[in-house]
Structure formats: C-alpha cells, structure tokens
Design a protein around this motif. Sequence first.
Motif, PDB file in Angstrom:
ATOM      1  N   MET A   3      36.164  35.875  50.882  1.00 14.70           N
ATOM      2  CA  MET A   3      35.426  34.630  50.733  1.00 14.70           C
ATOM      3  C   MET A   3      33.949  34.807  51.097  1.00 14.70           C
ATOM      4  O   MET A   3      33.087  34.080  50.607  1.00 14.70           O
ATOM      5  CB  MET A   3      36.063  33.555  51.620  1.00 14.70           C
ATOM      6  CG  MET A   3      35.536  32.152  51.371  1.00 14.70           C
ATOM      7  SD  MET A   3      35.886  31.554  49.678  1.00 14.70           S
ATOM      8  CE  MET A   3      37.672  31.321  49.781  1.00 14.70           C
ATOM      9  N   ALA A   4      33.658  35.804  51.930  1.00 21.80           N
ATOM     10  CA  ALA A   4      32.277  36.054  52.336  1.00 21.80           C
ATOM     11  C   ALA A   4      31.410  36.490  51.155  1.00 21.80           C
ATOM     12  O   ALA A   4      30.171  36.432  51.231  1.00 21.80           O
ATOM     13  CB  ALA A   4      32.242  37.118  53.428  1.00 21.80           C
ATOM     14  N   ASP A   5      32.042  36.936  50.054  1.00 20.68           N
ATOM     15  CA  ASP A   5      31.287  37.380  48.875  1.00 20.68           C
ATOM     16  C   ASP A   5      30.879  36.217  47.972  1.00 20.68           C
ATOM     17  O   ASP A   5      30.137  36.422  47.009  1.00 20.68           O
ATOM     18  CB  ASP A   5      32.125  38.362  48.047  1.00 20.68           C
ATOM     19  CG  ASP A   5      32.471  39.622  48.815  1.00 20.68           C
ATOM     20  OD1 ASP A   5      31.592  40.135  49.517  1.00 20.68           O
ATOM     21  OD2 ASP A   5      33.620  40.093  48.687  1.00 20.68           O
ATOM     22  N   LEU A  31      28.339  27.495  43.820  1.00 19.67           N
ATOM     23  CA  LEU A  31      29.017  28.078  44.973  1.00 19.67           C
ATOM     24  C   LEU A  31      30.479  27.624  45.045  1.00 19.67           C
ATOM     25  O   LEU A  31      31.353  28.451  45.321  1.00 19.67           O
ATOM     26  CB  LEU A  31      28.272  27.721  46.258  1.00 19.67           C
ATOM     27  CG  LEU A  31      28.850  28.290  47.564  1.00 19.67           C
ATOM     28  CD1 LEU A  31      28.952  29.808  47.509  1.00 19.67           C
ATOM     29  CD2 LEU A  31      27.980  27.856  48.755  1.00 19.67           C
ATOM     30  N   PRO A  32      30.811  26.349  44.791  1.00 25.25           N
ATOM     31  CA  PRO A  32      32.231  25.966  44.753  1.00 25.25           C
ATOM     32  C   PRO A  32      33.028  26.745  43.707  1.00 25.25           C
ATOM     33  O   PRO A  32      34.200  27.066  43.923  1.00 25.25           O
ATOM     34  CB  PRO A  32      32.171  24.470  44.429  1.00 25.25           C
ATOM     35  CG  PRO A  32      30.865  24.020  44.994  1.00 25.25           C
ATOM     36  CD  PRO A  32      29.933  25.161  44.734  1.00 25.25           C
ATOM     37  N   ASP A  33      32.391  27.052  42.556  1.00 19.72           N
ATOM     38  CA  ASP A  33      33.077  27.864  41.539  1.00 19.72           C
ATOM     39  C   ASP A  33      33.415  29.239  42.109  1.00 19.72           C
ATOM     40  O   ASP A  33      34.524  29.758  41.906  1.00 19.72           O
ATOM     41  CB  ASP A  33      32.192  28.037  40.305  1.00 19.72           C
ATOM     42  CG  ASP A  33      32.003  26.744  39.523  1.00 19.72           C
ATOM     43  OD1 ASP A  33      32.955  25.945  39.469  1.00 19.72           O
ATOM     44  OD2 ASP A  33      30.903  26.545  38.977  1.00 19.72           O
ATOM     45  N   ALA A  34      32.456  29.828  42.810  1.00 23.54           N
ATOM     46  CA  ALA A  34      32.662  31.158  43.380  1.00 23.54           C
ATOM     47  C   ALA A  34      33.733  31.132  44.461  1.00 23.54           C
ATOM     48  O   ALA A  34      34.566  32.042  44.557  1.00 23.54           O
ATOM     49  CB  ALA A  34      31.347  31.690  43.948  1.00 23.54           C
ATOM     50  N   ALA A  38      37.257  33.216  44.530  1.00 25.24           N
ATOM     51  CA  ALA A  38      37.638  34.082  45.643  1.00 25.24           C
ATOM     52  C   ALA A  38      38.980  33.665  46.232  1.00 25.24           C
ATOM     53  O   ALA A  38      39.815  34.516  46.571  1.00 25.24           O
ATOM     54  CB  ALA A  38      36.554  34.065  46.719  1.00 25.24           C
ATOM     55  N   ALA A  39      39.217  32.365  46.315  1.00 22.96           N
ATOM     56  CA  ALA A  39      40.472  31.873  46.890  1.00 22.96           C
ATOM     57  C   ALA A  39      41.655  32.206  45.994  1.00 22.96           C
ATOM     58  O   ALA A  39      42.775  32.433  46.484  1.00 22.96           O
ATOM     59  CB  ALA A  39      40.387  30.363  47.110  1.00 22.96           C
ATOM     60  N   ASP A  51      27.643  49.040  46.486  1.00 24.42           N
ATOM     61  CA  ASP A  51      26.888  50.278  46.618  1.00 24.42           C
ATOM     62  C   ASP A  51      26.181  50.239  47.972  1.00 24.42           C
ATOM     63  O   ASP A  51      26.499  49.386  48.813  1.00 24.42           O
ATOM     64  CB  ASP A  51      25.928  50.488  45.439  1.00 24.42           C
ATOM     65  CG  ASP A  51      24.841  49.427  45.360  1.00 24.42           C
ATOM     66  OD1 ASP A  51      24.761  48.554  46.264  1.00 24.42           O
ATOM     67  OD2 ASP A  51      24.052  49.454  44.388  1.00 24.42           O
ATOM     68  N   ARG A  52      25.237  51.115  48.200  1.00 20.60           N
ATOM     69  CA  ARG A  52      24.586  51.180  49.508  1.00 20.60           C
ATOM     70  C   ARG A  52      23.825  49.906  49.856  1.00 20.60           C
ATOM     71  O   ARG A  52      23.556  49.633  51.025  1.00 20.60           O
ATOM     72  CB  ARG A  52      23.626  52.369  49.554  1.00 20.60           C
ATOM     73  CG  ARG A  52      22.441  52.264  48.629  1.00 20.60           C
ATOM     74  CD  ARG A  52      21.561  53.490  48.721  1.00 20.60           C
ATOM     75  NE  ARG A  52      22.264  54.688  48.298  1.00 20.60           N
ATOM     76  CZ  ARG A  52      21.741  55.914  48.348  1.00 20.60           C
ATOM     77  NH1 ARG A  52      20.518  56.088  48.824  1.00 20.60           N
ATOM     78  NH2 ARG A  52      22.452  56.944  47.939  1.00 20.60           N
ATOM     79  N   ASP A  53      23.502  49.115  48.839  1.00 18.40           N
ATOM     80  CA  ASP A  53      22.787  47.861  49.069  1.00 18.40           C
ATOM     81  C   ASP A  53      23.714  46.658  49.164  1.00 18.40           C
ATOM     82  O   ASP A  53      23.245  45.522  49.282  1.00 18.40           O
ATOM     83  CB  ASP A  53      21.750  47.637  47.959  1.00 18.40           C
ATOM     84  CG  ASP A  53      20.675  48.708  47.965  1.00 18.40           C
ATOM     85  OD1 ASP A  53      20.209  49.067  49.054  1.00 18.40           O
ATOM     86  OD2 ASP A  53      20.321  49.206  46.873  1.00 18.40           O
ATOM     87  N   GLY A  54      25.033  46.892  49.090  1.00 22.79           N
ATOM     88  CA  GLY A  54      25.983  45.802  49.257  1.00 22.79           C
ATOM     89  C   GLY A  54      26.700  45.407  47.983  1.00 22.79           C
ATOM     90  O   GLY A  54      26.723  46.152  46.982  1.00 22.79           O
ATOM     91  N   PHE A  55      27.286  44.228  48.002  1.00 21.22           N
ATOM     92  CA  PHE A  55      28.084  43.706  46.895  1.00 21.22           C
ATOM     93  C   PHE A  55      27.259  43.657  45.609  1.00 21.22           C
ATOM     94  O   PHE A  55      26.122  43.200  45.603  1.00 21.22           O
ATOM     95  CB  PHE A  55      28.572  42.297  47.257  1.00 21.22           C
ATOM     96  CG  PHE A  55      29.420  41.639  46.204  1.00 21.22           C
ATOM     97  CD1 PHE A  55      30.794  41.674  46.291  1.00 21.22           C
ATOM     98  CD2 PHE A  55      28.843  40.985  45.125  1.00 21.22           C
ATOM     99  CE1 PHE A  55      31.586  41.058  45.319  1.00 21.22           C
ATOM    100  CE2 PHE A  55      29.612  40.372  44.156  1.00 21.22           C
ATOM    101  CZ  PHE A  55      30.985  40.412  44.257  1.00 21.22           C
ATOM    102  N   CYS A  56      27.868  44.121  44.482  1.00 22.30           N
ATOM    103  CA  CYS A  56      27.095  44.124  43.234  1.00 22.30           C
ATOM    104  C   CYS A  56      27.945  43.844  42.000  1.00 22.30           C
ATOM    105  O   CYS A  56      27.457  43.966  40.877  1.00 22.30           O
ATOM    106  CB  CYS A  56      26.344  45.442  43.061  1.00 22.30           C
ATOM    107  SG  CYS A  56      27.390  46.910  43.020  1.00 22.30           S
TER     108      CYS A  56
END
Length: 321
Positions: A3-5, A31-34, A38-39, A51-56
Amino acid sequence: MTMADAETIAREIGNYDVARWLAGVPYPYSLPDARAFAAGAAPGKVWAIEDRDGFCGIVDTQGELGYWLARRVWGRGYLTEAGDAVIDAYFADRRNRELSGSHMEGNDRSRHVLTKLGFVPRGQIAVQSAVLGQHVSAQACVLTRARWQERRRYRLATPRLRLREMHDGDLAAVQRLAEQPGAIPSSFSAAPDWIDKAKYRGRAGFCAAICTRPGRLIGLIRIGRIDDGRVSRCAWAIDPAYRGRGLMAEAAGAFLADMMARFDLRAIDTHQCVASDAERALLHRLGFCRVVRAADAATGPLEPDRFVIYRLDRSNLKAHA
C-alpha cells in the motif's frame, strides 16, 4: 507491492505518456484508484519493479501479462528483465498452460517487449482507452508453456563437445574456471547473479556452457545483444588444461554459425586486448578479420597487442573450423 506504493503509482500513471497505452485504467488516475489497485493485488501475481532510485513500475499476471513503467525509466530494458522473472514464476505452476498479453496498435514499445519475451500474435481485439474515451484496436498475443520451455533450453552438439544453456548449478564450475590465470576475460564473471543474467531466454544476449561429452564444463561462449545493424558481439573462454586440442575452434565455429542462422545476424564482433599469437590464429581460422576504423586509417595501424576489434561477416563464416 504494498500500500505504501500507492502514491507513486498514482503519480506515475497520472502521466499522460504512461496512461495513454493502458487499457481499462481510469483517467485521470487518482490516489484512491491506486489504493484500490494495491488492496486488490493478488499475492504472487503482482510485482513492483524497483531500481536504485526506488519504485518505477508494475508487472502482473492477473488475467494476462500486464505491465507499465514510469516515464523516467523507459528504454532501459527493465520490462524485459522483470518480465522474464515473472513469466518463469508463472510457468513454475504446472497447471498454467499459456499466458496471454496484448498491446494497443501503435504502441511499438510494448510490441517489442512482448516479442522479446516470446509472445506471438493471436489476433485483433478491441480494448477500452479511458484516456481517449473510446475503444481502440489492439493486438492479442500468447506465450504457451511449450514455447516458454523451448526458449529456456539451448543445445548444440559438435563431434567432441556439447554446448548448452547455463544452469544455477554451474556456479562452482565457473568459479573453478575463474581461478585459472587468464582463463576468463573481463566480460565474464563468476558471481551468482551473472549466471542468472547469462541464461538462455530465446534471444541473443546469453552465455552457453562448453562441456565435454561426459558433461564436464570446460569453457564458456557468449553472444551479446543485437544492435540495429544486426551485429552482435561474442567472447569465449576455455580451461587452460584443454587448450591446444582445437576444442575452442570446434565450439566457437559451431556456435557462431548457429547464432548467425538463429538470429539472422549480419556480423559478429569480438574485442581483443593483448591477443596472443594463438588467439589471433584462432580468429583467422574462424573467419574473423580485423576492423580498420577511421582513426586507425588516419594514424596508422595499432600495435599488434593493443585493443583491436575483429569482425566475422556472414560471408566469411567458417563453421566447424
């Protein structure tokens, strides 16, 4: 994926360049769609790409192979790498017989990804584009279990040798080879993650194990990715204890001929640094010719033992030298 993503997912899919090619995704994407996505993400079927910079990005097998990448990482090959891993996980379940995929007409990037992953066209379908507010034409594709298995296995026989795909169990043999002075050039590695990257997946950009008939790994030969001119690059290594028997010429001659035919290559290059007389003789025997670059022509030939490019053109191929 967690969910943090959700915040990153909402921001990246909110980019028109990303959302433009996604079917069945609301637009604008909130954001509610995301959070709802995730849920509802099924464990073992939805993966976050980092990658090294995070979620992509995301790749999933909920229904069919789905994926998207943040705009900042387009063109880096992430989807091919992630797709290979997810497809392997999908077919690890023996109940799965095929995996579907699709791309909208005009989405050449997605078409290229599916092709590299082994999917083949199945027919035209219509999908809903929220961005355009209408149904658009798409190409349905499929990857069968049989085709997946075929693209994970490489076999080539010569009179005295067998060439095959790399296995996780080869690590000890590769490390043993690496301990021999001068046996492995810098383009190879004995690291565990290198073995995984070197596996055969039905396309150029893999390493084959060179084995004796009893099955002992005595060498490696690699073909690189193909550039726009249908040219690839190769490198090889053999246990010093097996040199002087013509085995490297036997393996390389058969392998390079197979690569030329299998991937429709125009030429194959190899880069040599401090090449020995024996290595230059092997290159000549296989049909390689030194590439004279513009800088060489202007300044004169390089010294024999400096960095030199050799090229094997299709017309000069000497298989089973």
